[in-house]
Design an enzyme around this catalytic site. Structure first.
Site, PDB file in Angstrom:
ATOM      1  N   ASN A 274       0.854  -1.189   0.000  1.00 11.36           N
ATOM      2  CA  ASN A 274       0.000   0.000   0.000  1.00 11.36           C
ATOM      3  C   ASN A 274       0.895   1.246   0.000  1.00 11.36           C
ATOM      4  O   ASN A 274       2.117   1.144   0.184  1.00 11.36           O
ATOM      5  CB  ASN A 274      -0.940  -0.033   1.205  1.00 11.36           C
ATOM      6  CG  ASN A 274      -0.213   0.244   2.505  1.00 11.36           C
ATOM      7  OD1 ASN A 274       0.898  -0.224   2.724  1.00 11.36           O
ATOM      8  ND2 ASN A 274      -0.842   1.000   3.377  1.00 11.36           N
ATOM      9  N   CYS A 276       1.806   3.544   1.996  1.00  9.86           N
ATOM     10  CA  CYS A 276       2.712   3.857   3.124  1.00  9.86           C
ATOM     11  C   CYS A 276       3.590   2.701   3.523  1.00  9.86           C
ATOM     12  O   CYS A 276       4.434   2.846   4.428  1.00  9.86           O
ATOM     13  CB  CYS A 276       1.890   4.340   4.297  1.00  9.86           C
ATOM     14  SG  CYS A 276       1.048   5.897   3.966  1.00  9.86           S
ATOM     15  N   GLU A 278       2.995  -0.301   5.017  1.00  9.00           N
ATOM     16  CA  GLU A 278       2.787  -1.185   6.162  1.00  9.00           C
ATOM     17  C   GLU A 278       2.017  -2.454   5.826  1.00  9.00           C
ATOM     18  O   GLU A 278       1.909  -3.355   6.667  1.00  9.00           O
ATOM     19  CB  GLU A 278       2.075  -0.443   7.302  1.00  9.00           C
ATOM     20  CG  GLU A 278       0.618  -0.115   7.061  1.00  9.00           C
ATOM     21  CD  GLU A 278       0.421   1.206   6.334  1.00  9.00           C
ATOM     22  OE1 GLU A 278      -0.730   1.688   6.300  1.00  9.00           O
ATOM     23  OE2 GLU A 278       1.400   1.750   5.795  1.00  9.00           O
TER      24      GLU A 278
END
Length: 588
Positions: A274, A276, A278
């Site tokens: 995704n 970001c 994580e």
């Protein structure tokens, strides 16, 4: 009306502009307790029985910001809007053809339109200059098509859709990797992308041994691959480091480690995350995220008796796991393919926020071993509680469809969990393939009276922040850190700060990585962490950070060093063009 939950004007603004909605009768929510009731009732509506009781338990978890579901859940659950409840998706494998490329572009546009961020691996596209077989034309390369994606994102934003976010990954052995690494050197280009290089173990060994490195297409993992050219591994590594030192992109994903520790390594191969970072996901996978706000579980803060209430943390983790699992049955999906993949695995990412503030309230400096041990203990309790809850959910509701219990318990991550968890999966199955992740949690942490974000330390005690209003105009707010505000309220404006208070820039970048490493053993997805680096930090030391991250068994590393191209983290200025992804790598 209940007591005012907001300590700060900016928190109320966040609620009003992003999460406030209308109830079933069309009335605007009067306060955030109405929002909590709406979300609790919506998530309880998919229960087969005892819905009223579950709604009460869900509300109790949400109350006072104890549990913060992902922003899309807060904004969309229980409303009539046709939106997804998932913050982000990894999109399908891009086929190396004009039809395949523009089909993928269309899928991304539809997903962004409904409020979901997107991640893509562009490694499947042939490099610039290579002949496209059958049509007699020369390929323009992945970077040329990334610019089309960038324009698409800007167009979607111009329609008034919420800010999307995009991640692009490229393998370290792709022939266009050098162009990819330099792609963000022009601040006017690819403004809507975060970039990450998929770094293999073989590449890191080649860097360590100072060997040559072949650039190959298709990748070395595909039959019929061809060496396009050979470069020195250390030269490529230096170029990656220089690029991220100068303009904060690309990040690095240690992709072999991500796949080796994937609970579903027996069923899928991961090559993208995704926006970001994580949640590494398979094609068409989705993010189902939520964060436990640790500041709400510190008892007797700022005293010698300060302590975390682990029993209450476990109780909240139990309820939060069920809430996030219910999101799968409540949400819409922009694409049918996303629904099929998501429901086959039911991944969730339960994590933490407010860690920096909680440590300050416990008088534990962020850069100490005691702080890391406390943070690891918290994450261990959350992880093991989530796994036990998911096993119980499987007994009541069934396991995720692609589960192979024998292979699942043999996975590298699950092998280190307690015996009762492994035995429970073998006997009863498990509801969710993955259960823990640590997200940036930027906007939802600001909503919760500006607790420190995710696992980050306190950014600053007081600062100015400019954010967009619902009318699109920029507004400026004075922002005070949650723990700092509480301490000042108790002890007054002139009292000296006790042990435990420290800001991000006062912490060695290596100690930032040490905190990430302390939590990683209890996170089966991944961790989004920004390693703050002073502007004058020597490049030779900066380069060592990424090598240290690899040695500490991390799944990835992202740094941020203020400079004329990147600006200052959280000190917002009016951008020259709308951006999907801010320097906070915030996606909620």
């Amino acid at each position: 009306m209940e007591h005012d939950a907001f300590m700060a004007d900016i928190s109320r603004h966040i609620w009003e502009s992003k999460y406030r909605s209308h109830d079933a009768r069309g009335r605007l929510e009067a306060d955030i307790s109405d929002t909590w009731h709406r979300v609790a009732r919506a998530l309880a509506s998919v229960e087969s029985s005892n819905r009223a009781q579950w709604a009460q338990r869900f509300y109790a978890a949400l109350e006072d910001f104890k549990f913060l579901p992902g922003g899309r859940i807060l904004a969309g659950a229980g409303t009539a809007r046709r939106v997804t409840l998932f913050n982000c998706f990894v999109m399908g494998r891009i086929k190396d053809s004009m039809d395949g490329i523009f089909d993928a572009l269309k899928e991304g546009a539809l997903t962004l339109q409904q409020g979901g961020g997107v991640g893509y691996d562009f490694s499947t596209l042939r490099p610039a200059g290579m002949l496209a077989q059958g049509v007699g034309v020369v390929a323009s390369g992945p970077l040329s098509f990334m610019h089309i994606w960038d324009a698409m994102c800007a167009t979607i934003l111009s329609t008034g859709a919420r800010r999307g976010a995009m991640m692009a990954t490229l393998r370290c052995d792709h022939p266009d990797i050098l162009d990819f690494v330099q792609a963000k050197s022009d601040p006017a280009k690819l403004r809507h992308f975060n970039l990450s290089v998929l770094v293999t173990d073989a590449f890191m060994r080649a860097v360590q041994d100072d060997r040559d490195w072949p650039l190959i297409f298709p990748s070395a993992e595909v039959d019929g691959s061809k060496v396009v050219r050979v470069i020195r591994a250390r030269d490529l590594w230096r170029d990656i480091m220089l690029a991220t030192y100068d303009h904060a992109d690309p990040g690095v994903l240690f992709i072999d480690r991500i796949n080796a520790l994937n609970n579903l390594a027996y069923a899928e191969t991961l090559s993208a995350t995704n926006p970001c970072g994580e949640i590494p996901l398979p094609p068409y996978g989705a993010c189902d995220l939520g964060s436990i706000n640790l500041t709400q579980f510190v008892r007797r803060p700022f005293t010698e008796q300060a302590a975390l209430d682990f029993v209450a943390i476990e109780e909240t983790a139990t309820v939060a796991t069920r809430m996030l699992d219910n999101v799968w049955d409540l949400s819409r999906f922009p694409l049918r393919k996303q629904a099929r993949v998501a429901l086959a695995t039911r991944r969730i990412g339960l994590g933490i926020t407010g860690l920096g503030d909680a440590l300050a309230m416990l008088s534990l400096p962020y850069d100490t071993q005691a702080a890391r041990a406390t943070a690891a203990a918290v994450m261990q309790h959350i992880c093991e509680t989530a796994y036990r809850t998911s096993i119980e959910l499987a007994r009541a509701k069934g396991s995720f469809p692609v589960l192979d219990s024998r292979k699942h318990v043999a996975g590298a991550f699950i092998r280190q969990l307690p015996e009762d968890i492994r035995n429970g999966i073998t006997r009863h199955g498990i509801r969710n393939s993955h259960l823990t992740a640590i997200a940036p949690a930027g906007t939802i942490s600001l909503l919760a009276n500006n607790v420190s974000s995710g696992l980050e330390p306190i950014f600053q005690y007081e600062y100015q922040r400019r954010i967009h209003g619902s009318d699109g105009r920029m507004r400026e707010y004075a922002v005070t850190d949650f723990a700092y505000a509480r301490y000042r309220a108790i002890h007054g404006p002139n009292a000296s700060l006790p042990l435990g208070f420290m800001t991000a820039t006062a912490i060695s970048p290596f100690h930032h990585l040490d905190m990430q490493a302390a939590l990683q053993p209890w996170v089966d997805n991944a961790i989004s962490k920004t390693i703050n680096v002073p502007e004058g930090y020597p490049f030779a030391d900066f380069k060592l950070l990424y090598e240290y991250a690899f040695e500490k068994a991390l799944k990835g590393c992202t740094t941020f060093r203020p400079n004329p191209l990147t600006g200052q983290v959280l000190v917002q200025s009016t951008p020259t063009a709308p951006q999907c992804c801010s320097v906070e790598r915030e996606a909620d």
